[in-house]
Motif scaffolding. Sequence first.
Motif, PDB file in Angstrom:
ATOM      1  N   GLU A  50      69.550  16.443 106.697  1.00 17.66           N
ATOM      2  CA  GLU A  50      69.407  17.488 105.670  1.00 17.66           C
ATOM      3  C   GLU A  50      68.343  17.081 104.629  1.00 17.66           C
ATOM      4  O   GLU A  50      67.460  17.863 104.281  1.00 17.66           O
ATOM      5  N   ILE A  51      68.445  15.824 104.181  1.00 16.84           N
ATOM      6  CA  ILE A  51      67.483  15.326 103.190  1.00 16.84           C
ATOM      7  C   ILE A  51      66.084  15.240 103.812  1.00 16.84           C
ATOM      8  O   ILE A  51      65.084  15.561 103.168  1.00 16.84           O
ATOM      9  N   GLY A  52      66.029  14.844 105.075  1.00 16.58           N
ATOM     10  CA  GLY A  52      64.753  14.754 105.784  1.00 16.58           C
ATOM     11  C   GLY A  52      64.055  16.098 105.875  1.00 16.58           C
ATOM     12  O   GLY A  52      62.841  16.199 105.638  1.00 16.58           O
ATOM     13  N   VAL A  53      64.818  17.146 106.199  1.00 16.38           N
ATOM     14  CA  VAL A  53      64.228  18.494 106.294  1.00 16.38           C
ATOM     15  C   VAL A  53      63.732  18.929 104.919  1.00 16.38           C
ATOM     16  O   VAL A  53      62.631  19.488 104.788  1.00 16.38           O
ATOM     17  N   MET A  54      64.528  18.635 103.885  1.00 16.73           N
ATOM     18  CA  MET A  54      64.122  19.036 102.529  1.00 16.73           C
ATOM     19  C   MET A  54      62.787  18.353 102.135  1.00 16.73           C
ATOM     20  O   MET A  54      61.862  19.018 101.665  1.00 16.73           O
ATOM     21  N   PHE A  55      62.696  17.053 102.381  1.00 12.46           N
ATOM     22  CA  PHE A  55      61.465  16.347 101.984  1.00 12.46           C
ATOM     23  C   PHE A  55      60.285  16.671 102.902  1.00 12.46           C
ATOM     24  O   PHE A  55      59.140  16.635 102.459  1.00 12.46           O
ATOM     25  N   THR A  56      60.552  16.999 104.169  1.00 13.73           N
ATOM     26  CA  THR A  56      59.448  17.438 105.046  1.00 13.73           C
ATOM     27  C   THR A  56      58.908  18.773 104.529  1.00 13.73           C
ATOM     28  O   THR A  56      57.690  19.006 104.519  1.00 13.73           O
ATOM     29  N   THR A  57      59.822  19.650 104.089  1.00 16.41           N
ATOM     30  CA  THR A  57      59.398  20.940 103.521  1.00 16.41           C
ATOM     31  C   THR A  57      58.499  20.715 102.305  1.00 16.41           C
ATOM     32  O   THR A  57      57.423  21.324 102.181  1.00 16.41           O
ATOM     33  N   ILE A  58      58.944  19.817 101.408  1.00 13.60           N
ATOM     34  CA  ILE A  58      58.151  19.542 100.191  1.00 13.60           C
ATOM     35  C   ILE A  58      56.800  18.915 100.565  1.00 13.60           C
ATOM     36  O   ILE A  58      55.769  19.245  99.984  1.00 13.60           O
ATOM     37  N   THR A  59      56.807  18.041 101.575  1.00 10.63           N
ATOM     38  CA  THR A  59      55.555  17.412 102.034  1.00 10.63           C
ATOM     39  C   THR A  59      54.572  18.482 102.513  1.00 10.63           C
ATOM     40  O   THR A  59      53.388  18.461 102.159  1.00 10.63           O
ATOM     41  N   LEU A  60      55.085  19.434 103.309  1.00 12.84           N
ATOM     42  CA  LEU A  60      54.209  20.493 103.836  1.00 12.84           C
ATOM     43  C   LEU A  60      53.683  21.386 102.706  1.00 12.84           C
ATOM     44  O   LEU A  60      52.503  21.750 102.692  1.00 12.84           O
ATOM     45  N   ILE A  61      54.544  21.701 101.733  1.00 10.64           N
ATOM     46  CA  ILE A  61      54.118  22.582 100.628  1.00 10.64           C
ATOM     47  C   ILE A  61      53.096  21.870  99.731  1.00 10.64           C
ATOM     48  O   ILE A  61      52.040  22.431  99.426  1.00 10.64           O
ATOM     49  N   ALA A 105      56.591  12.277 102.045  1.00 15.92           N
ATOM     50  CA  ALA A 105      56.415  12.036 103.477  1.00 15.92           C
ATOM     51  C   ALA A 105      57.102  10.726 103.879  1.00 15.92           C
ATOM     52  O   ALA A 105      57.735  10.637 104.937  1.00 15.92           O
ATOM     53  N   TRP A 106      57.005   9.717 103.015  1.00 15.58           N
ATOM     54  CA  TRP A 106      57.665   8.419 103.272  1.00 15.58           C
ATOM     55  C   TRP A 106      59.182   8.600 103.350  1.00 15.58           C
ATOM     56  O   TRP A 106      59.833   8.109 104.272  1.00 15.58           O
ATOM     57  N   VAL A 107      59.749   9.343 102.389  1.00 15.53           N
ATOM     58  CA  VAL A 107      61.195   9.570 102.387  1.00 15.53           C
ATOM     59  C   VAL A 107      61.608  10.362 103.628  1.00 15.53           C
ATOM     60  O   VAL A 107      62.579  10.017 104.297  1.00 15.53           O
ATOM     61  N   ALA A 108      60.830  11.417 103.949  1.00 14.42           N
ATOM     62  CA  ALA A 108      61.191  12.277 105.075  1.00 14.42           C
ATOM     63  C   ALA A 108      61.133  11.522 106.403  1.00 14.42           C
ATOM     64  O   ALA A 108      62.119  11.456 107.136  1.00 14.42           O
ATOM     65  N   LEU A 109      59.968  10.939 106.682  1.00 13.32           N
ATOM     66  CA  LEU A 109      59.766  10.332 108.003  1.00 13.32           C
ATOM     67  C   LEU A 109      60.233   8.876 108.067  1.00 13.32           C
ATOM     68  O   LEU A 109      60.938   8.483 108.984  1.00 13.32           O
ATOM     69  N   GLY A 110      59.824   8.107 107.059  1.00  9.88           N
ATOM     70  CA  GLY A 110      60.111   6.664 107.084  1.00  9.88           C
ATOM     71  C   GLY A 110      61.566   6.350 106.823  1.00  9.88           C
ATOM     72  O   GLY A 110      62.105   5.374 107.365  1.00  9.88           O
ATOM     73  N   LEU A 111      62.220   7.140 105.975  1.00 10.33           N
ATOM     74  CA  LEU A 111      63.611   6.837 105.622  1.00 10.33           C
ATOM     75  C   LEU A 111      64.602   7.807 106.272  1.00 10.33           C
ATOM     76  O   LEU A 111      65.446   7.385 107.054  1.00 10.33           O
ATOM     77  N   ALA A 112      64.505   9.109 105.915  1.00  8.41           N
ATOM     78  CA  ALA A 112      65.555  10.056 106.323  1.00  8.41           C
ATOM     79  C   ALA A 112      65.643  10.231 107.845  1.00  8.41           C
ATOM     80  O   ALA A 112      66.698  10.010 108.444  1.00  8.41           O
ATOM     81  N   ILE A 113      64.527  10.631 108.455  1.00  6.07           N
ATOM     82  CA  ILE A 113      64.561  10.909 109.900  1.00  6.07           C
ATOM     83  C   ILE A 113      64.819   9.609 110.681  1.00  6.07           C
ATOM     84  O   ILE A 113      65.488   9.616 111.718  1.00  6.07           O
ATOM     85  N   THR A 114      64.310   8.494 110.147  1.00  6.74           N
ATOM     86  CA  THR A 114      64.567   7.208 110.804  1.00  6.74           C
ATOM     87  C   THR A 114      66.046   6.836 110.669  1.00  6.74           C
ATOM     88  O   THR A 114      66.623   6.223 111.577  1.00  6.74           O
TER      89      THR A 114
END
Lengths: 43, 236
Positions: B89-100, B54-63
């Motif tokens: 692309e990386i943000g979507v991948m890590f958001t997917t993993i966060t949700l799963i 979640a940190w990688v997806a929201l805090g890093l990638a999407i930011t």
Amino acid sequence: MNGTAYLAVGFGVLWLIVGWYLYWLGRRLVALERRLDRVDSAR
Amino acid sequence: MDDLVRRRRSVLAAWGMVTGAIMALAAVAALFLAPREGEMGEVQRLFYFHMPCAWVALGLAITCVFGFSIAYLVTRNLRYDRIAAAAAEIGVMFTTITLITGSLWAKPVWGVYWTWEPRLTTTLILWFIYVGYLLLRWVAAPGHKRARLAAVYGVVGWVDVPIVFLSIWWWRTVHPRILGSGGFAIAGSMAWVLALCLAAFTLLFVYLLVLRVRILNLSSLLAEREAQAEDEGVEK
């Protein structure tokens, strides 16, 4: 399923997705570098 | 192949090896060294991967998408647009993993894989927003028009990030609150494992981003060189 099974599935899914992405990036990078070399050497 | 390309390749390979070693160490710490949580048991260990994702997806990638989209809009430099695309692309991948991973944790703890509570719902909305961003880039022709459109979309879409973060304070929720006013609200024997996992996933993010941006830059360079070669062929 017990807690350990959920943990195993979660850990597996994480590395399946990241591993596949890394593999795809690596293959794409190598293919692009080869194509660029070919274009450069043909000129 | 010139020296600069070779040097870049070896730096990237070294970075990959260091990242791999730290990721392996983090996995061992999370799976075997962290203490077993009393109430949730083994499934609680998913948290050591769920929160860093979640940190990688929201805090890093999407930011990063937000920051580099603004950089593109200000400078009109397509290099920034490519970095934003890679980060999305990386943000979507890590958001997917966060949700799963979150759903897999929720089933034995809450009794359901999914519930429409604020943190989960706003995260799912974020996932849809950035899948939309990738689709937009995919259907539009490359160039400044696509970059401008994607940049505006990327900046507006980021508004959901603080909403996801603050949702557990704004609304009634069943999602655990790990971050309190005094830092991590977990025991010290768990906090160091979490810190190690956060560091490992941050390194992984930087590695993936550098690799993806390099691919996008090479694709753009290749298109340029092929067009030049075609022009030279026509002239001859």
